[in-house]
Design a protein around this motif. Structure first.
Motif, PDB file in Angstrom:
ATOM      1  N   CYS A   1       5.538  -5.334   8.369  1.00 12.10           N
ATOM      2  CA  CYS A   1       4.200  -5.735   8.491  1.00 12.10           C
ATOM      3  C   CYS A   1       4.144  -7.071   7.819  1.00 12.10           C
ATOM      4  O   CYS A   1       4.761  -7.685   6.967  1.00 12.10           O
TER       5      CYS A   1
ATOM      6  N   HIS B   1       7.591   4.271   8.197  1.00 10.34           N
ATOM      7  CA  HIS B   1       6.955   2.747   8.419  1.00 10.34           C
ATOM      8  C   HIS B   1       8.206   1.950   8.753  1.00 10.34           C
ATOM      9  O   HIS B   1       9.330   1.638   7.921  1.00 10.34           O
TER      10      HIS B   1
ATOM     11  N   ARG C   1       9.189  -3.445   0.362  1.00 13.09           N
ATOM     12  CA  ARG C   1      10.218  -2.649   1.148  1.00 13.09           C
ATOM     13  C   ARG C   1      11.585  -3.035   1.500  1.00 13.09           C
ATOM     14  O   ARG C   1      11.636  -4.146   1.838  1.00 13.09           O
TER      15      ARG C   1
ATOM     16  N   CYS D   1       4.753  -5.284   1.389  1.00 15.03           N
ATOM     17  CA  CYS D   1       3.801  -4.618   2.296  1.00 15.03           C
ATOM     18  C   CYS D   1       2.604  -4.172   1.611  1.00 15.03           C
ATOM     19  O   CYS D   1       2.644  -3.759   0.385  1.00 15.03           O
ATOM     20  N   GLN D   2       1.558  -4.322   2.194  1.00 14.12           N
ATOM     21  CA  GLN D   2       0.073  -4.061   1.713  1.00 14.12           C
ATOM     22  C   GLN D   2      -0.520  -2.835   2.358  1.00 14.12           C
ATOM     23  O   GLN D   2      -1.867  -2.671   2.264  1.00 14.12           O
ATOM     24  N   CYS D   3       0.150  -2.207   3.304  1.00 14.54           N
ATOM     25  CA  CYS D   3      -0.401  -1.124   4.148  1.00 14.54           C
ATOM     26  C   CYS D   3      -1.207  -0.223   2.996  1.00 14.54           C
ATOM     27  O   CYS D   3      -0.514   0.328   2.110  1.00 14.54           O
TER      28      CYS D   3
HETATM   29 ZN   LIG Z   1       3.460  -2.024   5.374  1.00 22.52          ZN
END
Ligand SMILES: [Zn+2]
Length: 276
Positions: A118, A114, A129, A100-102
């Motif tokens: 993603c 979340h 995650r 995850c790079q959010c």
């Molecule tokens: Zn993410």
């Protein structure tokens, strides 16, 4: 008696020991010792930004001054990273995690946990995650009764390794409870909501899940939880009145004893979880 009882106290060294943490330490210690079990101390210093070695030393000194010492060498999470990484490698191999790079901004726009998977460029810095499924997890808490939580709905797919390369609490706590063969977790109610996510991870690894018991938190005059964030003051070392005050907060019988050791011995003998 539980000859196999192994309990633990796991402070994070982001400040000195305060009354709330002494109460938690005592509850886990007294429950373990009353049942003839072992009691271990683990320093949860996996968050390298917030934790300081000087606080670890001070916390252990303070606990020792109340005769609260670990029955096995103290485990420091900061020294366990190879073991944590091998577990993450295993989860990656089994496709049970996703990168995850959010950004902070993107997470804010989710307006909640979340819950989606993603897409990320694995070559760039990313967190990992754990994939949670949309299902309820129930467990019997020894103090709070039957609990049903849905980790996906309540906290989403949890981070187990952070973008800054630190390992997340969820992974470390489950990995170490398993590694130390913990059978009983007695801790503050502030961690109740994270329990099903931890059980989910225990189940993912097919490990035994400990018995949980969440005790009420100690609050200050404004009903705020005593915590380092709320600048709860450090407790004095080896202070009989402080020990008796902590036992009073746990609603335990206090004997006429005049030393820390004899007060503690009386508290072990007369420990009642039902009174807490
Ligand atoms: Zn993410």
């Amino acid at each position: 008696m539980h000859p196999s009882y192994v309990g633990r106290f796991a402070p994070s060294p982001s400040g000195p020991l305060h009354l709330g943490s002494l109460v938690s330490a005592l509850a886990s210690f007294l429950d373990a010792k009353h049942h003839g079990g072992k009691w271990l101390i683990r320093i949860e210093d996996v968050d390298s930004q917030r934790c300081k070695p000087a606080h670890s030393i001070d916390i252990l000194d303070t606990l020792a001054s109340y005769q609260l010492t670990s029955d096995a060498p103290v485990l420091y999470q900061s020294q366990q990273t190879e073991r944590y990484q091998s577990l993450i490698d295993e989860l990656i191999r089994q496709n049970l995690v996703f990168p995850c790079q959010c950004t902070r901004q993107e997470l804010k726009h989710l307006n909640g946990p979340h819950t989606h998977i993603c897409s990320s460029d694995i070559k760039k810095p990313h967190a990992w995650r754990l994939i949670s499924h949309n299902k309820d997890i129930s467990f019997l808490d020894k103090r709070q009764g039957m609990q049903t939580q849905n980790p996906l709905q309540q906290i989403g797919h949890s981070i187990i390794k952070r973008k800054d390369l630190d390992y997340a609490y969820l992974l470390a706590v489950v990995a170490d409870d398993h590694f130390q063969s913990i059978t009983h977790v007695v801790r503050g109610c502030d961690l109740l909501d994270t329990t099903a996510a931890q059980i989910n991870l225990f189940n993912t690894f097919e490990w035994n899940v400990p018995q949980y018991c969440h005790i009420p938190l100690v609050t200050d005059d404004n009903q705020l939880k005593l915590s380092k964030q709320n600048h709860a003051p450090a407790i004095p070392k080896a202070n009989l009145e402080t020990l008796k005050h902590a036992l009073t907060l746990l609603n335990q019988k206090i004997g006429p004893q005049q030393t820390i050791q004899t007060t503690l011995d009386f508290a072990i003998k007369n420990w009642s979880l039902a009174r807490v």
